[in-house]
Write a protein that holds these residues in place. Structure first.
Motif, short mmCIF file in Angstrom:
data_model
loop_
_atom_site.label_atom_id
_atom_site.label_comp_id
_atom_site.label_asym_id
_atom_site.label_seq_id
_atom_site.Cartn_x
_atom_site.Cartn_y
_atom_site.Cartn_z
N ARG A 1 6.20 -7.00 -7.59
CA ARG A 1 5.50 -8.26 -8.15
C ARG A 1 4.17 -8.49 -7.39
NH1 ARG A 1 7.07 -8.63 -12.88
NH2 ARG A 1 5.66 -10.46 -12.66
N CYS A 2 4.01 -7.99 -6.21
CA CYS A 2 2.76 -8.38 -5.65
C CYS A 2 1.65 -7.50 -5.99
CB CYS A 2 2.80 -8.32 -4.00
SG CYS A 2 3.12 -6.80 -3.47
N PRO A 3 0.60 -7.52 -5.71
CA PRO A 3 -0.48 -6.30 -5.96
C PRO A 3 -0.06 -5.01 -5.33
CG PRO A 3 -1.72 -8.43 -5.59
CD PRO A 3 -0.64 -8.76 -5.30
N VAL A 4 -0.49 -3.83 -5.92
CA VAL A 4 -0.13 -2.58 -5.51
C VAL A 4 -1.12 -1.71 -5.28
CG1 VAL A 4 1.39 -0.70 -5.64
CG2 VAL A 4 2.34 -2.72 -6.27
N ALA A 5 -1.83 -1.51 -4.03
CA ALA A 5 -2.68 -0.44 -3.82
C ALA A 5 -2.16 1.09 -3.71
CB ALA A 5 -3.41 -0.79 -2.62
N VAL A 6 -2.77 1.90 -4.62
CA VAL A 6 -2.34 3.21 -4.47
C VAL A 6 -3.48 3.99 -4.16
CG1 VAL A 6 -1.61 5.19 -6.11
CG2 VAL A 6 -0.92 2.80 -6.69
N VAL A 7 -3.21 4.58 -2.95
CA VAL A 7 -4.31 5.46 -2.03
C VAL A 7 -4.16 6.93 -2.10
CG1 VAL A 7 -5.67 5.63 0.06
CG2 VAL A 7 -4.41 3.49 -0.66
N PRO A 8 -5.16 7.60 -3.04
CA PRO A 8 -4.93 9.23 -2.92
C PRO A 8 -5.20 9.73 -1.66
CG PRO A 8 -6.41 8.16 -4.59
CD PRO A 8 -6.17 7.11 -3.85
N HIS A 9 -4.28 10.80 -1.28
CA HIS A 9 -4.43 11.47 -0.10
C HIS A 9 -4.30 12.93 -0.36
CE1 HIS A 9 -0.41 11.68 1.10
NE2 HIS A 9 -0.28 10.60 0.17
N GLU A 10 -4.69 13.96 0.60
CA GLU A 10 -4.42 15.16 0.57
C GLU A 10 -3.08 15.47 1.07
OE1 GLU A 10 -6.23 17.46 -0.73
OE2 GLU A 10 -8.21 16.10 -0.95
N VAL B 1 1.01 -1.26 0.04
CA VAL B 1 0.07 -0.08 -0.13
C VAL B 1 1.00 1.24 0.01
CG1 VAL B 1 -1.78 1.21 1.20
CG2 VAL B 1 -1.80 -1.46 1.50
N VAL B 2 0.66 2.17 -1.04
CA VAL B 2 1.19 3.34 -1.09
C VAL B 2 0.52 4.64 -1.35
CG1 VAL B 2 3.47 2.62 -1.91
CG2 VAL B 2 1.82 2.99 -3.43
N GLY B 3 0.92 5.50 -0.87
CA GLY B 3 -0.10 6.89 -0.91
C GLY B 3 0.43 7.59 -2.20
N ARG B 4 -0.59 8.50 -2.87
CA ARG B 4 -0.43 9.28 -3.72
C ARG B 4 -0.89 10.68 -3.39
NH1 ARG B 4 -3.05 11.65 -7.98
NH2 ARG B 4 -4.94 10.69 -7.61
N ARG B 5 -0.07 11.59 -3.17
CA ARG B 5 -0.81 13.02 -3.17
C ARG B 5 -1.64 13.56 -4.13
NH1 ARG B 5 3.44 17.07 -1.01
NH2 ARG B 5 1.53 18.32 -0.61
N ILE B 6 -2.87 13.93 -3.83
CA ILE B 6 -3.61 14.82 -4.66
C ILE B 6 -3.19 16.17 -4.73
CG2 ILE B 6 -6.09 15.56 -5.14
CD1 ILE B 6 -6.99 12.90 -3.39
N ARG B 7 -2.64 16.43 -5.99
CA ARG B 7 -1.97 17.81 -6.04
C ARG B 7 -3.13 18.88 -7.06
NH1 ARG B 7 3.32 17.95 -6.35
NH2 ARG B 7 4.35 16.34 -4.97
N PRO B 8 -2.97 20.03 -6.85
CA PRO B 8 -4.04 21.10 -7.62
C PRO B 8 -3.94 20.72 -8.99
CG PRO B 8 -2.53 22.04 -6.06
CD PRO B 8 -1.86 20.93 -5.99
N ALA B 9 -5.03 20.78 -9.70
CA ALA B 9 -5.18 20.49 -11.13
C ALA B 9 -3.90 21.25 -12.04
CB ALA B 9 -6.49 21.20 -11.80
N ARG B 10 -3.36 22.58 -11.48
CA ARG B 10 -2.48 23.35 -12.53
C ARG B 10 -1.16 22.70 -12.31
NH1 ARG B 10 0.70 26.03 -8.77
NH2 ARG B 10 0.22 25.97 -6.66
N LEU B 11 -1.11 21.72 -11.51
CA LEU B 11 0.11 20.90 -11.42
C LEU B 11 0.35 19.55 -12.26
CD1 LEU B 11 1.28 21.16 -7.57
CD2 LEU B 11 1.90 22.35 -9.57
N GLY B 12 -1.00 19.27 -12.85
CA GLY B 12 -1.05 18.26 -13.66
C GLY B 12 -1.17 16.62 -12.82
#
Length: 294
Positions: free
Chosen positions: A285-294, A259-270
């Motif tokens: 190799r194992c399943p990877v969960a990507v969880v968006p967060h502020e 499980v890893v995080g992904r920061r939600i960036r402002p739209a202007r940053l793409g």
């Protein structure tokens, strides 16, 4: 009303493995499973020209074959399917908004790279506000479990660790919530990994010891409320001086889920996945969960 687990299908081995994993996850969560296949139709009505209607026929066959396969393997799961006549990334992002999580197939890293018909999965993950799990073609029920001992069937043994990477400098409530819940659903240990780096001016010695202690205290403080919420989860904390991506890639070699995080960036940053999530999606190799967060 329970949100469904949604899986995107394209007929590849990767997407079929993702569908199997998604069915098992739906069982663990007591949730329905929704299969979707996205394709860009020429129009709403079938064409009179067979060559123009072939994609519509192929889409129906992908869903029908997957439904039959999953219904036979997982009869307890409530299944539904839908063709989405719009661009794949847009369709998957929209489907994920109504889902508990989105599951996609992912291809192994190559010189060219790419996932699920090239860059579809990566582009989808970069735009999501809901968790996504990417699954390799060789993922099996037995691969989630510890090696069989004492005559226990491989698919019935205890689960391997769930591994989660945390950054104490940013809020990671959603990431930890997903990781603890995933471990609890599997009765699996949860390994919490935090990589810290000393300031460039510091050399080896006492400063490193102080940095290690500070990092351990920060992680302990971060996890305290989660331990109270999930007392049944065995937590193994790993705090090391190093690069986050390298440490996670090494630690996740024997995991059932990363499980890893992904920061939600402002739209202007793409849109982006971030360096740690990007490395995990390409190399783990194992399943990877990507969880968006502020």
């Amino acid at each position: 009303m329970l949100r469904p687990v949604v899986v995107g299908l394209d007929g590849s081995r990767e997407s079929l493995a993702a569908a199997d994993w998604a069915a098992r996850e739906a069982l663990r969560r007591g949730a329905p499973l929704r299969l979707v296949h996205a394709w860009e139709a020429m129009g709403k009505e079938p064409s009179t020209l067979p060559e123009l209607d072939a994609p519509r026929h192929w889409a129906r066959r992908i869903l029908r074959d997957a439904m039959d396969r999953l219904d036979e393997r997982y009869p307890q799961v409530h299944l539904s399917s839908e063709q989405l006549a719009r661009p794949p990334v847009d369709a998957l992002v929209a489907a994920a908004e109504e889902a508990e999580l989105l599951v996609l197939g992912s291809r192994a890293f190559s010189g060219v790279g790419g996932f699920l018909a090239g860059s579809v999965a990566l582009a989808t993950v970069a735009r999501l506000t809901r968790p996504a799990v990417l699954v390799r073609a060789d993922e099996t029920p037995a691969g989630e479990r510890e090696p069989a001992t004492g005559g226990v069937a491989p698919e019935r043994g205890p689960y391997r660790e769930v591994v989660v990477g945390v950054d104490t400098d940013h809020r990671c409530h959603d990431v930890l919530a997903f990781a603890y819940e995933s471990a609890a659903l599997r009765s699996a240990p949860l390994r919490v990994v935090h990589a810290w780096r000393p300031p460039g001016a510091l050399g080896p010695g006492a400063e490193d010891l102080i940095g290690q202690e500070d990092a351990e205290q920060a992680v302990t403080s971060l996890l305290r409320p989660w331990g109270e919420r999930f007392p049944e989860v065995e937590v193994r904390v790993q705090v090391q001086n190093g690069r986050p991506a390298e440490l996670l890639l090494h630690t996740a070699r024997d995991a059932c889920l990363l499980v890893v995080g992904r920061r939600i960036r402002p739209a202007r940053l793409g849109t982006h996945t971030g360096p740690v999530a990007h490395a995990a999606l390409h190399h783990v190799r194992c399943p990877v969960a990507v969880v968006p967060h502020e």
